[in-house]
Design an enzyme around this catalytic site. Structure first.
Site, PDB file in Angstrom:
ATOM      1  N   ARG A  51      37.763  43.876  36.751  1.00  0.00           N
ATOM      2  CA  ARG A  51      36.900  43.295  37.783  1.00  0.00           C
ATOM      3  C   ARG A  51      37.397  43.327  39.163  1.00  0.00           C
ATOM      4  O   ARG A  51      36.760  43.859  40.226  1.00  0.00           O
ATOM      5  CB  ARG A  51      36.890  41.970  37.543  1.00  0.00           C
ATOM      6  N   THR A  52      38.794  43.185  39.554  1.00  0.00           N
ATOM      7  CA  THR A  52      39.153  43.052  40.885  1.00  0.00           C
ATOM      8  C   THR A  52      39.217  44.487  41.543  1.00  0.00           C
ATOM      9  O   THR A  52      38.269  44.975  42.743  1.00  0.00           O
ATOM     10  CB  THR A  52      40.697  42.499  40.948  1.00  0.00           C
ATOM     11  N   LYS A  80      57.961  58.081  40.417  1.00  0.00           N
ATOM     12  CA  LYS A  80      59.382  58.865  40.627  1.00  0.00           C
ATOM     13  C   LYS A  80      60.260  57.982  41.288  1.00  0.00           C
ATOM     14  O   LYS A  80      61.168  58.610  42.192  1.00  0.00           O
ATOM     15  CB  LYS A  80      58.817  60.093  41.602  1.00  0.00           C
ATOM     16  N   ARG A 101      47.273  45.410  43.796  1.00  0.00           N
ATOM     17  CA  ARG A 101      48.019  44.554  42.723  1.00  0.00           C
ATOM     18  C   ARG A 101      49.287  45.227  42.095  1.00  0.00           C
ATOM     19  O   ARG A 101      49.445  46.436  41.960  1.00  0.00           O
ATOM     20  CB  ARG A 101      46.859  44.780  41.492  1.00  0.00           C
ATOM     21  N   HIS A 129      46.593  34.772  43.065  1.00  0.00           N
ATOM     22  CA  HIS A 129      45.149  35.726  43.124  1.00  0.00           C
ATOM     23  C   HIS A 129      44.238  35.227  43.903  1.00  0.00           C
ATOM     24  O   HIS A 129      43.405  34.973  43.517  1.00  0.00           O
ATOM     25  CB  HIS A 129      44.950  35.881  41.403  1.00  0.00           C
TER      26      HIS A 129
END
Ligand code: CP
Length: 303
Positions: A51-52, A80, A101, A129
């Site tokens: 969703r986000t 890396k 995120r 959030h």
């Protein structure tokens, strides 16, 4: 330049303006179709999302802009050993705004200190959030017509659920909100949240059984047990089906109680509840696109 790390980064008045803008976008999408012409959004997702990430991408496309980014830390140079601070310096050369995120709490905040473009916290560990909270608030405001004077039950994983922590912090700024926390002991709301409520003199109670409080609720915010935040699988398996909202339990609720869920759902809401008109979790997803469009326009100072 502004970032969004927490819903508290906006005042209540600024949130009202943002929600009014989201409402106008819903009614007049064509007015906004070219507002981000030539602008680029970077979606930097170090943790899974449907969703986000996709609603940010849809939001930018709806505004006539472009999207770049990665959806998996393993396909970025984080694999890396590149730091978030270095990564955002690169992204600042490629894009105009970034949604990030990260599984580590505070990582988007660290990025924002090194960034030359607005950074939006799209979820950091079990912490916050904020754009889910904006989505939740817009849904409540649009469907209930107000953001005050209600009793909200938050049910499920209140310990690890970052959407719950963000939403409570945002709601305490509105008048006459009663909180009912519904969880097993192991997944109780953290003490720092209840201490904050006590300091502000805001009333709350904690219960284990959903059936015991169902009839009191104006809003029920269901959450999934967060498998990815458990230290062992055994505990997750024991707790994952602790709550299952079904038709029988919905019979105990007020006729106008709304059921919200940030999604994804696992088993905590039976699919038979989806056809109940009080179940608004799929409508919530649509509001998420409007509010992210409004947020992008606001942070890019295009309104
Ligand atoms: N609500 C939410 O954050 O969903 P995703 O994890 O799919 O982005």
């Amino acid at each position: 330049m502004r970032h969004l790390m927490s819903p508290l980064d906006f005042t209540v008045e600024e949130l009202d303006k943002l929600f009014d803008l989201a409402g106008d976008i819903e009614k007049n999408p064509e007015k906004y179709a070219k507002k981000c012409d030539g602008k680029k959004l970077a979606t930097c997702f170090y943790e899974p999302s449907t969703r986000t990430r996709l609603s940010f991408e849809a939001a930018m496309y709806n505004l006539g802009g472009h999207v770049i980014g990665f959806s998996d830390a393993g396909s970025s140079s984080a694999s890396k050993g590149e730091s978030v601070s270095d990564t955002i310096r690169m992204i600042s050369c490629y894009a105009d705004i970034c949604a990030m995120r990260h599984p580590k709490e505070g990582a988007p905040m660290v990025a924002s200190t090194k960034s030359r473009i607005p950074v939006i916290n799209a979820g950091d560990g079990g912490h916050q959030h904020p754009t889910q909270t904006l989505t939740d608030l817009l849904t409540i405001r649009s469907l209930k017509g107000r953001l005050n004077n209600f009793t909200i039950g938050l049910c499920g994983d209140l310990k690890f659920g970052r959407t719950v922590h963000s939403l409570i912090h945002a709601l305490v700024r509105y008048d006459n909100i009663q909180f009912i926390f519904i969880s097993p002991d192991e997944l109780r709301i953290p003490d720092y949240v209840t201490e904050m409520l006590q300091e502000k003199g805001i009333s709350y109670k904690e219960v284990i059984r959903l059936e015991d409080v169902m009839e009191e609720l104006d809003l029920l915010y269901m959450t999934r047990v967060q498998r990815e935040r458990f230290f062992n699988e055994e505990d997750y398996v024991r707790l994952k089906d602790f709550y299952i909202l079904n038709k029988e339990k919905m019979k105990l609720a007020k006729p106008d109680m709304l059921v919200l869920h940030p999604l994804p759902r696992v088993n905590e809401i039976s699919v038979e509840v989806d056809e109940d008109e009080r179940a608004v979790y799929f409508k919530q997803v649509q509001y998420g696109v409007y509010v992210r469009m409004a947020l992008i326009l606001t942070l890019l100072e295009l309104v």
